[in-house]
Design an enzyme around this catalytic site. Structure first.
Site, PDB file in Angstrom:
ATOM      1  N   HIS A 158       0.823  -1.223   0.000  1.00  0.00           N
ATOM      2  CA  HIS A 158       0.000   0.000   0.000  1.00  0.00           C
ATOM      3  C   HIS A 158       0.854   1.269   0.000  1.00  0.00           C
ATOM      4  O   HIS A 158       0.306   2.375  -0.066  1.00  0.00           O
ATOM      5  CB  HIS A 158      -0.932   0.026   1.211  1.00  0.00           C
ATOM      6  N   ASP A 193      -2.800 -10.548  -2.452  1.00  0.00           N
ATOM      7  CA  ASP A 193      -3.367 -10.062  -1.187  1.00  0.00           C
ATOM      8  C   ASP A 193      -4.849  -9.768  -1.375  1.00  0.00           C
ATOM      9  O   ASP A 193      -5.295  -9.417  -2.473  1.00  0.00           O
ATOM     10  CB  ASP A 193      -2.627  -8.791  -0.774  1.00  0.00           C
ATOM     11  N   HIS A 195      -6.378  -7.271  -0.376  1.00  0.00           N
ATOM     12  CA  HIS A 195      -6.504  -5.845  -0.676  1.00  0.00           C
ATOM     13  C   HIS A 195      -5.741  -5.506  -1.944  1.00  0.00           C
ATOM     14  O   HIS A 195      -4.677  -6.073  -2.208  1.00  0.00           O
ATOM     15  CB  HIS A 195      -5.950  -4.995   0.472  1.00  0.00           C
ATOM     16  N   ASP A 282      -4.198 -13.017   3.431  1.00  0.00           N
ATOM     17  CA  ASP A 282      -5.446 -12.540   4.024  1.00  0.00           C
ATOM     18  C   ASP A 282      -6.665 -12.786   3.139  1.00  0.00           C
ATOM     19  O   ASP A 282      -7.771 -12.364   3.478  1.00  0.00           O
ATOM     20  CB  ASP A 282      -5.353 -11.063   4.409  1.00  0.00           C
TER      21      ASP A 282
END
Length: 341
Positions: A158, A193, A195, A282
């Protein structure tokens, strides 16, 4: 498969996490690494220490102003005298005709997109260790290893060129890819991931030499909300070198594997010399952030599919939070990769 790890990650131990207006203990805790180490032990992986590469690999990806901010941030914050135990921004200027600030509170806001990357006294040391881990893993592949694993904490995908967000300070996956570019004309990054890898996308969005592919939960209702849509394809020289595959919430193994096959076709067409896997665990059905629903057997299938790409591969740890099977999921991914190789 060799795994690179350092105990220095423990110096970063964030406490603050704002969720829908409620302050909670963050899920990005040092215990994550302990559970991942248990997964490496179960898979009989050899753990090696990182090489200290210094600022060079970080400077290929991040701006001088940002690196200076991260290095100086805690000392400047503590010098205020009335500051808290962690650095939490109270402005986010979004830079519309903004002037770069000199005050530490202003710099903190300038260099963050959200409140999910609190900086403490040991954050810089931990983040630097993570970049050395990622770079060492890439160097091992450049030196002839077929594949390596980098146990990076804090994670990185990120983080933009000059912005921290979402638990991330420096972009470990981007740093590994930039290091691989020293010997490969083209490199691909596959982000699995839950995200979207928005920082990685932002770093390479206008470059045609690094393909960025992200499979993630639909950002309409999931972090990071404003990046990660299918229409984001890159710009300028990078047009067509970015692929986002957003999935409906709670997508399971079969739906995920269909998306991975689409990603694999794009990677093969790009013909990179090496691959970086931004390995978020995740997407698990048991992850506390609950976006997708991949099983442990599904993670093994993911590892096998990545192996079939036939590329020198660096796995860089991204997300994957505190669940009882976090280590098992890591073991499964790496075992699937090795068995299919």
């Amino acid at each position: 498969m060799k795994a690179v790890y350092s105990e220095l990650h423990r110096s970063h131990d964030p406490q603050f996490y704002l969720v829908r207006g409620v302050v909670k203990r963050t899920t990005e805790q040092p215990e994550r690494a302990d559970r991942l180490l248990a997964g490496l032990k179960a898979g009989n992986h050899r753990v090696v220490a990182p090489i200290n590469f210094g600022q060079g690999p970080r400077a290929r990806v991040h701006s001088p102003e940002y690196l200076s901010f991260l290095a100086e941030a805690w000392e400047a914050w503590a010098a205020l005298g009335d500051s808290g135990s962690e650095m939490i921004p109270n402005i986010h200027p979004v830079r519309n005709a903004g002037t770069y600030p000199t005050h530490i509170v202003g710099r903190l806001g300038w260099h963050t997109t959200d409140t999910s990357a609190p900086i403490g006294p040991g954050t810089w040391a931990g983040a630097c260790a993570a970049t050395d881990i990622a770079t060492t893993a890439a160097q091992l592949v450049m030196d002839g290893e077929d594949a390596t694993y980098a146990l990076c904490r804090p994670p990185g995908h990120h983080a933009y060129r000059d912005i921290a967000s979402g638990f991330c300070f420096m972009n470990n996956s981007a740093i590994a890819a930039a290091h691989l570019r020293l010997t490969h004309e083209r490199v691909a990054i596959l982000d699995v991931d839950v995200h979207h890898g928005n920082g990685t996308q932002g770093i390479f969005y206008e470059r045609g030499d690094v393909l960025t592919v992200s499979i993630h939960a639909d950002p309409v209702s999931y972090y990071p909300f404003v990046w990660g849509y299918a229409h984001e394809r890159g710009a300028g020289a990078g047009l067509g070198a970015n692929l986002n595959i957003p999935l409906p919430m709670k997508t399971g193994d079969d739906g995920y594997m269909n998306a991975l096959e689409t990603a694999a076709k794009t990677i093969r067409a790009f013909a990179p010399g090496a691959l970086v896997v931004a390995l978020g665990l995740d997407a698990s059905e048991h992850d506390p952030l609950a976006g997708l629903a991949v099983t442990t057997a599904g993670f093994k299938r993911i590892g096998a599919a990545i192996a079939r790409l036939g590329l020198p591969t660096v796995f860089v740890q991204e997300g994957g939070y505190l669940s009882d099977i976090l280590g098992q999921n890591l073991t499964a991914v790496l075992a699937g990769f090795e068995e299919a190789r």
